[in-house]
Design a protein around this motif. Structure first.
Motif, PDB file in Angstrom:
ATOM      1  N   ARG A 110      12.224  -5.062   6.264  1.00  0.00           N
ATOM      2  CA  ARG A 110      11.262  -4.025   5.885  1.00  0.00           C
ATOM      3  C   ARG A 110      11.930  -2.692   5.567  1.00  0.00           C
ATOM      4  O   ARG A 110      11.425  -1.936   4.734  1.00  0.00           O
ATOM      5  N   ILE A 111      13.048  -2.383   6.211  1.00  0.00           N
ATOM      6  CA  ILE A 111      13.685  -1.101   5.921  1.00  0.00           C
ATOM      7  C   ILE A 111      14.347  -1.096   4.541  1.00  0.00           C
ATOM      8  O   ILE A 111      14.805  -0.056   4.079  1.00  0.00           O
ATOM      9  N   LYS A 112      14.354  -2.234   3.877  1.00  0.00           N
ATOM     10  CA  LYS A 112      14.793  -2.264   2.478  1.00  0.00           C
ATOM     11  C   LYS A 112      13.703  -1.726   1.553  1.00  0.00           C
ATOM     12  O   LYS A 112      13.993  -1.280   0.445  1.00  0.00           O
ATOM     13  N   ASP A 113      12.463  -1.780   2.014  1.00  0.00           N
ATOM     14  CA  ASP A 113      11.325  -1.450   1.155  1.00  0.00           C
ATOM     15  C   ASP A 113      10.605  -0.170   1.538  1.00  0.00           C
ATOM     16  O   ASP A 113       9.985   0.473   0.682  1.00  0.00           O
ATOM     17  N   VAL A 114      10.637   0.192   2.802  1.00  0.00           N
ATOM     18  CA  VAL A 114       9.965   1.402   3.273  1.00  0.00           C
ATOM     19  C   VAL A 114      10.854   2.107   4.284  1.00  0.00           C
ATOM     20  O   VAL A 114      11.800   1.520   4.805  1.00  0.00           O
ATOM     21  N   ALA A 115      10.549   3.366   4.539  1.00  0.00           N
ATOM     22  CA  ALA A 115      11.270   4.125   5.568  1.00  0.00           C
ATOM     23  C   ALA A 115      10.436   4.126   6.840  1.00  0.00           C
ATOM     24  O   ALA A 115       9.205   4.196   6.788  1.00  0.00           O
ATOM     25  N   PHE A 116      11.109   4.065   7.965  1.00  0.00           N
ATOM     26  CA  PHE A 116      10.414   4.074   9.251  1.00  0.00           C
ATOM     27  C   PHE A 116      10.784   5.306  10.068  1.00  0.00           C
ATOM     28  O   PHE A 116      11.886   5.844   9.961  1.00  0.00           O
ATOM     29  N   ALA A 157       0.831  -1.214   0.000  1.00  0.00           N
ATOM     30  CA  ALA A 157       0.000   0.000   0.000  1.00  0.00           C
ATOM     31  C   ALA A 157       0.859   1.255   0.000  1.00  0.00           C
ATOM     32  O   ALA A 157       0.534   2.248  -0.665  1.00  0.00           O
ATOM     33  N   ILE A 158       1.970   1.216   0.716  1.00  0.00           N
ATOM     34  CA  ILE A 158       2.885   2.361   0.742  1.00  0.00           C
ATOM     35  C   ILE A 158       3.594   2.502  -0.595  1.00  0.00           C
ATOM     36  O   ILE A 158       3.648   3.587  -1.179  1.00  0.00           O
ATOM     37  N   GLN A 159       4.113   1.413  -1.112  1.00  0.00           N
ATOM     38  CA  GLN A 159       4.878   1.465  -2.356  1.00  0.00           C
ATOM     39  C   GLN A 159       4.018   1.875  -3.549  1.00  0.00           C
ATOM     40  O   GLN A 159       4.504   2.542  -4.464  1.00  0.00           O
ATOM     41  N   ALA A 160       2.742   1.506  -3.528  1.00  0.00           N
ATOM     42  CA  ALA A 160       1.846   1.846  -4.629  1.00  0.00           C
ATOM     43  C   ALA A 160       1.258   3.243  -4.488  1.00  0.00           C
ATOM     44  O   ALA A 160       0.548   3.704  -5.389  1.00  0.00           O
TER      45      ALA A 160
END
Length: 330
Positions: free
Chosen positions: A156-162, A137-140
């Motif tokens: 997960r930090i490879k794909d989104v920022a926290f 949902a974030i990436q799209a």
């Protein structure tokens, strides 16, 4: 007791309806999960202290925040992925009718973020996101962020920022009070465990079973889109136990007096606000908001007391995250 039974029955019906309404896609086939969403203990070899891999706080507006502020009319809202069936975290008021108000600890934080960015705590469009759809949902671009009891980890930090952590928890076992299960140990032999698809709980079970740290006869093949679905499976006798974050498990135990937490937490994890990898200005702004949220009298402690104190035995020190560190440089 009659009222409690009725409430549990309503919760069961609601959860089953949510399960049936869940979007099509892989459900009980963990092997098909993208590696980036299956966060296991082995991932710790790839990074150090993922909860510290975030940017330093800032009040400045950047491209991401400006785009949100420039939305017109009714669309000028923060779009946030949340849960709507995690008791006391993100759930609908059962007395609020068909469009009951979303409430809970995560929801309080969302309102605080919206108030800071848009000047209106109610300028939020909530989107219910299943556990395994948080990162997609974030990436799209379907949401600006996800605030949904989401553990910060190396995969997960490879794909989104926290953001920096806003809550500390750990994996725990939930089972019927009458069950012989004592915790995350050999008493799980010959037991079927339910976890949410794409969750850190499943990845931990999978890694431990491969490493021989979990009995060979323990079943881990039951996965569901949303964590509450595991409680339903447990109530129906389809599984013997649930493994999830202790904070969520405690809330589920509060919903059903026939189940309880078994043993102590066997991991240490931190929840963070998840955003796009390139949304640096948003990450910095949320980290600034979290500093205030933890310090303000009507912030973290007040929200904990209101929503979680009863289910987590009233000790906030076990749940409050450590002082944040900002080790990500870009």
């Amino acid at each position: 007791m009659g009222a409690m039974a009725a409430a549990c029955a309503l919760a069961l019906i609601f959860a089953l309806a949510l399960t049936r309404a869940a979007p099509a896609g892989p459900r009980a086939t963990p092997a098909g999960q993208p590696v980036s969403q299956a966060a296991g203990t082995d991932a710790a070899e790839d990074c150090d202290a993922p909860e510290k891999q975030t940017l330093s706080p800032s009040d400045a507006d950047g491209r991401t925040i400006e785009e949100i502020k420039n939305r017109k009319g009714e669309k000028r809202k923060l779009i946030v992925g949340v849960d709507q069936n995690s008791y006391r975290w993100g759930y609908r008021d059962p007395n609020g009718g068909e469009s009951g108000t979303l409430e809970g600890f995560d929801i309080d934080l969302v309102h605080r973020i919206a108030e800071d960015i848009l000047g209106d705590r109610d300028a939020v469009q909530f989107k219910a996101i299943p556990t395994d759809q948080r990162i997609p949902a974030i990436q799209a671009g379907r949401v600006d962020m996800v605030v949904r009891t989401m553990t910060i980890n190396c995969d997960r930090i490879k794909d989104v920022a926290f953001s920096a952590p806003y809550f500390k928890t750990g994996q725990q076992v939930l089972a019927p009070k009458s069950a012989p299960i004592e915790g995350y140990d050999e008493t799980l032999a010959d037991q079927e465990i339910c976890t949410a698809t794409g969750s850190t709980a499943y990845a931990k079970l999978e890694a431990d079973k491969k490493a021989g740290r979990l009995p060979e006869s323990t079943g881990i093949g039951t996965t569901v889109p949303n964590q509450l679905d595991c409680l339903v499976r447990l109530q129906l006798g389809e599984v013997d136990a649930v493994v999830t974050d202790g904070a969520l498990a405690a809330s589920q135990a509060a919903q059903d007096p026939t189940v309880e937490l078994k043993g102590e937490a066997f991991t240490t994890e931190y929840y963070g606000v998840a955003m796009r990898k390139d949304a640096d200005d948003m990450v910095r702004r949320v980290n600034r908001i979290l500093v205030d949220f933890r310090e303000d009298a009507d912030g973290w402690q007040a929200s904990y007391t209101k929503w979680l104190s009863a289910t987590l035995k009233g000790d906030p020190s076990r749940s409050e995250p450590p002082a944040p560190e900002y080790l990500r440089e870009n």
